[in-house]
Design a protein around this motif. Structure first.
Motif, PDB file in Angstrom:
ATOM      1  N   GLY A 174     -13.680  -0.701 -10.474  1.00  0.00           N
ATOM      2  CA  GLY A 174     -12.151  -0.573 -11.461  1.00  0.00           C
ATOM      3  C   GLY A 174     -10.900   0.337 -11.444  1.00  0.00           C
ATOM      4  N   GLN A 175     -11.303   1.130 -10.619  1.00  0.00           N
ATOM      5  CA  GLN A 175     -10.338   1.987  -9.447  1.00  0.00           C
ATOM      6  C   GLN A 175      -9.027   1.561  -9.446  1.00  0.00           C
ATOM      7  N   TYR A 176      -8.035   1.812  -9.763  1.00  0.00           N
ATOM      8  CA  TYR A 176      -6.096   1.869  -9.087  1.00  0.00           C
ATOM      9  C   TYR A 176      -6.394   3.071  -7.788  1.00  0.00           C
ATOM     10  N   LEU A 177      -6.784   3.604  -8.355  1.00  0.00           N
ATOM     11  CA  LEU A 177      -6.277   4.634  -7.373  1.00  0.00           C
ATOM     12  C   LEU A 177      -7.391   5.377  -6.727  1.00  0.00           C
TER      13      LEU A 177
ATOM     14  N   LEU B 139       0.783  -1.085  -0.107  1.00  0.00           N
ATOM     15  CA  LEU B 139       0.189  -0.154   0.295  1.00  0.00           C
ATOM     16  C   LEU B 139       1.453   1.394  -0.427  1.00  0.00           C
ATOM     17  N   THR B 140       0.431   2.142  -0.958  1.00  0.00           N
ATOM     18  CA  THR B 140       1.376   3.138  -0.853  1.00  0.00           C
ATOM     19  C   THR B 140       0.423   4.489  -0.737  1.00  0.00           C
ATOM     20  N   LEU B 141       0.417   5.669   0.473  1.00  0.00           N
ATOM     21  CA  LEU B 141       0.071   7.127  -0.025  1.00  0.00           C
ATOM     22  C   LEU B 141       0.970   7.975  -0.403  1.00  0.00           C
ATOM     23  N   PHE B 142       0.731   8.182  -1.425  1.00  0.00           N
ATOM     24  CA  PHE B 142       1.279   9.291  -2.324  1.00  0.00           C
ATOM     25  C   PHE B 142       1.661  10.982  -1.059  1.00  0.00           C
TER      26      PHE B 142
ATOM     27  N   PRO C  78       4.622  -5.247 -10.320  1.00  0.00           N
ATOM     28  CA  PRO C  78       3.697  -4.824 -10.177  1.00  0.00           C
ATOM     29  C   PRO C  78       2.607  -4.500 -10.091  1.00  0.00           C
ATOM     30  N   ALA C  79       1.465  -5.368 -10.595  1.00  0.00           N
ATOM     31  CA  ALA C  79       0.599  -5.351 -11.276  1.00  0.00           C
ATOM     32  C   ALA C  79       0.207  -4.087 -10.160  1.00  0.00           C
ATOM     33  N   PRO C  80      -1.522  -2.838 -10.245  1.00  0.00           N
ATOM     34  CA  PRO C  80      -1.763  -1.825  -9.487  1.00  0.00           C
ATOM     35  C   PRO C  80      -2.963  -3.151  -9.511  1.00  0.00           C
ATOM     36  N   ILE C  81      -4.171  -2.568  -8.240  1.00  0.00           N
ATOM     37  CA  ILE C  81      -4.652  -3.285  -7.814  1.00  0.00           C
ATOM     38  C   ILE C  81      -6.018  -2.566  -8.794  1.00  0.00           C
TER      39      ILE C  81
ATOM     40  N   PRO D   3      -3.720  10.778  -1.816  1.00  0.00           N
ATOM     41  CA  PRO D   3      -3.946   9.669  -2.876  1.00  0.00           C
ATOM     42  C   PRO D   3      -3.385   8.450  -2.673  1.00  0.00           C
ATOM     43  N   ALA D   4      -3.833   7.398  -2.738  1.00  0.00           N
ATOM     44  CA  ALA D   4      -3.715   5.851  -2.283  1.00  0.00           C
ATOM     45  C   ALA D   4      -3.291   5.094  -3.158  1.00  0.00           C
ATOM     46  N   ALA D   5      -2.370   3.693  -3.538  1.00  0.00           N
ATOM     47  CA  ALA D   5      -3.026   2.459  -4.264  1.00  0.00           C
ATOM     48  C   ALA D   5      -2.690   1.796  -3.334  1.00  0.00           C
ATOM     49  N   LEU D   6      -2.646  -0.065  -4.187  1.00  0.00           N
ATOM     50  CA  LEU D   6      -2.214  -0.812  -3.629  1.00  0.00           C
ATOM     51  C   LEU D   6      -1.502  -1.644  -4.877  1.00  0.00           C
TER      52      LEU D   6
END
Lengths: 322, 322
Positions: free
Chosen positions: A96-99, A59-62, A88-91, A106-109
């Motif tokens: 259907g959103q990866y962000l 998990l990344t918080l930008f 790595p593929a974003p989840i 903003p955060a992504a897995l």
């Protein structure tokens, strides 16, 4: 990646409801790195969801990037992964959103890849990374999006002015010369494309001598391919005395060259690219060291490392094998 | 021009033997200005020489410029003077040279023109200077030599890094923004040519309301014509509150425009040019104020003057009359 924005298990459990990954099993902050807040996340998995085999994520918080800048990076990871590169593929979530957004950031897995990074790469590993970087650069030529480098000329100038007061007179003289030279250096003949821009040792995972992953694409941008090579070898092929280890450097560059041959203009620009790459990290480390942001866990890196590499590059650099 | 390198009457008398100007009558240091060492020189004249009517000269010892840079400037003065512009002609010695060496510095003599500079120019004088600058720019288009601006992008960057430690946080923020913006601003569509680059009030001489001389061409170089306009109006047309005096500005620009019409690209670039011109002198005055060279007589100018002009330009600038 230090943790600048804390995340609790309760907050994350709530956030994960948007995904088909099952309930949270474990959350752990990641100390390495310096720019975003990163966590290892393990879930119970969800056999009926879109990611039936995945239970381990990052998990990344930008912290600095704005949401509108991130599609370039996350879609590049997806694009390279579809081209067979170990990114790595974003989840994507249920919509259907990866962000998403978590605790105001903003955060992504992304899928957590197997393998470990290596502190002391051997010649075979450097050769492999050289070949991999060339394949990434070739694949990236078909990537349709563009993103300007946030750490380019204007950033160099601003940062140099901001950190100048912390430098010795000799360091300041070097800084003045290098920032001014880079600002007027003619790059118009050099090939550009999607670059990683931060391919340090801790951003490549190995299982044995085989690369299992390339991670942390959050500095990726459209810039000179040769600059990416310079950033990478400044870390992977550096000896103890701030000079290159010849065997690792040659292995890296020859394997790169075998996949994407360097041009004559690149051979000529090579010393300036090595200096630009060293300057980039001298500047950012100076900034993080002397003007740090508040962080929960922070380990600023020693700026002198890249000062010494830069000073050595100004004295002498080995040529590109073209 | 402060005096950095002293010259004695005995030294000058000896040096003047190379010229056909007669013996030295008087030598006097000039205080105004900041970059070279300047002196008023009066001789007894030499009716049989190449300059039978001349007895009053200005001697300049070049403190920063190297001898190889000076032919551009001295020959430009001669070129403009031959085109009927009121630029002082450089004096050639018995060997046809107009550049010598005195006390270890490159040195030149030019004719001292009649007239005085004006501290408070009126609208008519501004109109005249606007028209004159346009004529100089048009005449300069035929000047075959090129010289890069020594106070361009690389200089801005170096100087900003050098003076940064003396700035307040707010000034430093403005400096970072402006130097970075100027470094990335697209100038490719703007007309270039020979520019004076330092046409302040003390570099134009008047007899009454009529220009009798344009002096001090030692910053002249090949650069954007519009930048020269911006430098000039920032001094000639400034009001008490760091905003332009509308009447003087309009008179200047309209008379310029009537002789050399501004292009559409120039109209668009005007605010950035005004900012570049203010930044140029904020930077050089900061440098001279905080990092002065040893000088026999030195009066550093207040850098805050151009800081305030720049800050006002960032807020708002009036448009070009195109």
């Amino acid at each position: 990646m230090s943790v600048f924005t804390p995340v609790s298990e309760a907050e994350l459990s709530d956030w994960l409801r948007a995904y088909t990954l099952g309930p949270l099993r474990e959350l752990k902050g990641i100390l390495a790195g310096i720019d975003n807040s990163n966590f290892f996340v393990t879930t119970e998995g969800d056999r009926s969801g879109n990611w039936p085999d995945q239970t381990r994520f990052v998990l990344t918080l930008f912290e600095n990037l704005k949401a509108e800048q991130l599609p370039y990076n996350l879609e590049l990871m997806e694009f390279l992964s579809q081209q067979g590169l170990p990114s790595p593929a974003p989840i994507r979530d249920r919509n259907g959103q990866y962000l998403g957004e978590l605790n105001g950031k903003p955060a992504a897995l992304v899928v957590r890849l197997e393998g470990d990074w290596t502190e002391r790469p051997n010649v075979a590993q450097c050769a492999q990374v050289g070949g991999l970087l060339a394949r990434m650069h070739l694949a990236g030529q078909a990537y349709p999006q563009q993103r300007e480098n946030t750490h380019g000329n204007a950033w160099r100038i601003r940062t140099a002015i901001a950190v100048s007061r912390f430098l010795t007179p000799a360091e300041q003289g070097l800084m003045e010369n290098e920032v001014a030279l880079q600002a007027t250096f003619d790059r118009s003949e050099l090939p550009t494309g999607a670059i990683h821009a931060d391919l340090f040792r801790d951003n490549i995972l190995f299982v044995g001598d085989t690369v299992s992953g390339v991670i942390d694409f959050y500095f990726a941008c459209t810039d000179l391919l040769l600059y990416d090579v310079a950033i990478t070898v400044n870390d992977w092929c550096m000896g103890h005395d701030y000079r290159f280890d010849t065997a690792r450097l040659q292995a890296f560059l020859q394997h790169y060259h075998a996949t994407r041959p360097f041009t004559a203009a690149e051979a000529e620009a090579w010393p300036m690219m090595l200096r630009a790459a060293a300057l980039r990290f001298w500047l950012s480390r100076l900034y993080d060291y002397f003007l740090p942001r508040p962080a929960e866990m922070n380990q600023p890196k020693d700026p002198r490392h890249f000062h010494r590499i830069l000073a050595q590059h100004v004295r002498e650099t080995p040529p590109l094998p073209v």
